[in-house]
Design an enzyme around this catalytic site. Structure first.
Site, short mmCIF file in Angstrom:
data_model
loop_
_atom_site.label_atom_id
_atom_site.label_comp_id
_atom_site.label_asym_id
_atom_site.label_seq_id
_atom_site.Cartn_x
_atom_site.Cartn_y
_atom_site.Cartn_z
N CYS A 1 -6.96 29.23 35.88
CA CYS A 1 -7.84 28.11 35.50
C CYS A 1 -8.55 28.36 34.18
CB CYS A 1 -8.86 27.84 36.60
SG CYS A 1 -8.11 27.51 38.18
N HIS B 1 -15.21 24.55 33.97
CA HIS B 1 -14.03 24.36 34.81
C HIS B 1 -14.49 23.68 36.11
CE1 HIS B 1 -10.57 24.86 37.20
NE2 HIS B 1 -11.04 25.85 37.93
N ASN C 1 -9.74 20.20 41.51
CA ASN C 1 -9.50 21.34 40.60
C ASN C 1 -8.08 21.20 40.03
OD1 ASN C 1 -8.95 23.82 39.44
ND2 ASN C 1 -9.87 25.01 41.08
#
Ligand code: COA
Length: 325
Positions: A112, A252, A282
Site C-alpha cells: 500500500c 493511505h 482500501n
C-alpha cells in the site's frame, strides 16, 4: 531542477459492493464494518477488466490533465501488488495499451506504500535529468486475491487506479522530500502465501485457500498507527516544516480509525484530511492517488498548498512524502 505532479487522474470500476452485499452471505453487519473501518462501499472490477485496464484509464486522464501528449511520456512506473500476470509487468502492458511501446516501464512492489515509493523514484529520475515526464501509476484489483469467505479481509479491500505525470520544473513547487522505510521481519502480518515461487499452486493449496491474502489486522493496526505518525513527524522535522503548515494530509485509506489517530498525532483537524475510504475501501497502491485526484478535481487542493502523503502496507513498508502543489 524540481519535480512536480503536472497532472493527476483516477479511475474506479463501475460495480459497487455495499456493506449490505456482505451481510447477505457472511456473518457480518453494516454497523460492524462502518464502526470498525469507516467503509460503506467499495468497487469491484468487471470480469474482463485487468489491473492494466484500470491503470491505463487513470493514466489517460492524468496525461490529459498534464496537458502533454502521450508520446512525451519517457518512463512508466506502476506500483501494484496485483499485476495482470507475474510477468510481463503491468507497466509494460499499460505502455503497450497506451501505444507507447519502447518507453521503459517497470512495476514497483511496496504494498500500500507503493505510490509513495514510486513518486520518490520518479522524483530521483527527474531531478537527475534522466527523464522529463514520468508516468507514475498505482493500480490494483485486490478483490481477486481476497478470500470472499473471510469476513476479516473481504470487507476491507476494493479495486481502482490512480496516476500522476511527474515532470521537471524550475519553479518553486513540487516534491520537497520523502522518507521511506521497510521491515521484512513483519512480513507475516499481511501476505499472500501462494501464487509466488514459495508455494506451488496445487489443488491442496487451493483447498486450504492459501491463494488468498492472510492478514493479522489487529497487530497491523497498532504498527500502522505508530509508524505512520513517526515517519510523518520524521519527514516534517527533517524539512523544517511545522505540522501547522501542512494544508492537506492525504493518508493511505486503510481504516478511518488509523486516519483519525494519524491526524491527531499531527494536530490536524479532520477538515484538512482527505478521506474517501467510505466509498472505495482500501485500494492499496491506488488509494493515495485516487484521494489526491478527487481533492484536486473538486478544488480542495490548490496551487501552493503543502500536501503530506503518508502510507503503510505489506512488506511491511511505510513512508511519507511532502509536496507543494
Ligand atoms: N464482521 C463482523 N465481525 C468481524 C469482522 C466482520 N467483517 N471481521 C472480524 N470480525 C470479528 C473478529 O472475528 C473478532 O471476533 P472475536 O472477538 O469473536 O474473535 C472481532 O471482530 C474483533 O476482531 P479484531 O481483529 O480484533 O477487530 P479490530 O477492531 O482490530 O478490527 C480490522 C479489525 C481488520 C478492521 C482492523 O484491525 C484493521 O483495520 N487493521 C488494519 C488492517 C489494515 O490496514 N490492513 C492493510 C494494511 S495496508
Amino acid at each position: 531542477m524540481n519535480s512536480y505532479i503536472r497532472g493527476i487522474g483516477y479511475y474506479v470500476p463501475e460495480e459497487v459492493l455495499t456493506n449490505q452485499y456482505f451481510e447477505s452471505y457472511l456473518d457480518t453487519s453494516d454497523e460492524w464494518i462502518t464502526q470498525r473501518t469507516g467503509i460503506k462501499e467499495r468497487r469491484r472490477a468487471a470480469p474482463d477488466e485487468n489491473t492494466s485496464d484500470l491503470g491505463k484509464r487513470a493514466a489517460e486522464i492524468a496525461i490529459k490533465n498534464a496537458g502533454i501528449d502521450v508520446s512525451e511520456v519517457e518512463l512508466i512506473i506502476c506500483a501494484t501488488a496485483t499485476p495482470d500476470t507475474l510477468f510481463p509487468s503491468a507497466s509494460c502492458v499499460i505502455g503497450h495499451k497506451l501505444g507507447i511501446g519502447g518507453v521503459p516501464a517497470f512495476d514497483l512492489a511496496a504494498g500500500c506504500t507503493g505510490f509513495v515509493y514510486a513518486l520518490s523514484v520518479a522524483d530521483a529520475f527527474v531531478r537527475s535529468g534522466a527523464y522529463k515526464n514520468v508516468l507514475v501509476i498505482g493500480a490494483e484489483i485486490l478483490t481477486r486475491i481476497i478470500d470472499p469467505m473471510d469476513r476479516s479481509t473481504c470487507v476491507l479491500f476494493g479495486d481502482g487506479a490512480g496516476a500522476a505525470v511527474v515532470s521537471a520544473t524550475e519553479e518553486d513547487r513540487g516534491i520537497l522530500g520523502f522518507k521511506l522505510h521497510a521491515d521484512g521481519g513483519y512480513g507475516n502480518l499481511l501476505y499472500l502465501p501462494a501464487r509466488g515461487t514459495a508455494m506451488e499452486l496445487t489443488e491442496e493449496v487451493i483447498r486450504k485457500r492459501l491463494h488468498y491474502t492472510k492478514m493479522k489486522g489487529n497487530e497491523l493496526f497498532k504498527i500502522a498507527v505508530r509508524e505512520m505518525g513517526s515517519v510523518a513527524v520524521e519527514l516534517l522535522d527533517e524539512l523544517g516544516v511545522d505540522k501547522s503548515q501542512v494544508d492537506w494530509l492525504v493518508p493511505h485509506q486503510a481504516n478511518i480509525r488509523i486516519i483519525n489517530a494519524l491526524a491527531k498525532r499531527l494536530n490536524l483537524p479532520m477538515d484538512k484530511v482527505v478521506v474517501n475510504i467510505e466509498k472505495y475501501g482500501n485500494t492499496s497502491a491506488a488509494s493515495i492517488p485516487i484521494a489526491l485526484g478527487e481533492a484536486v478535481e473538486d478544488g480542495r487542493i490548490k496551487r501552493g498548498d503543502l500536501v503530506l502523503m503518508v502510507a503503510f502496507g505489506a512488506g511491511l513498508t511505510w513512508g511519507a512524502l511532502l509536496l507543494k502543489w
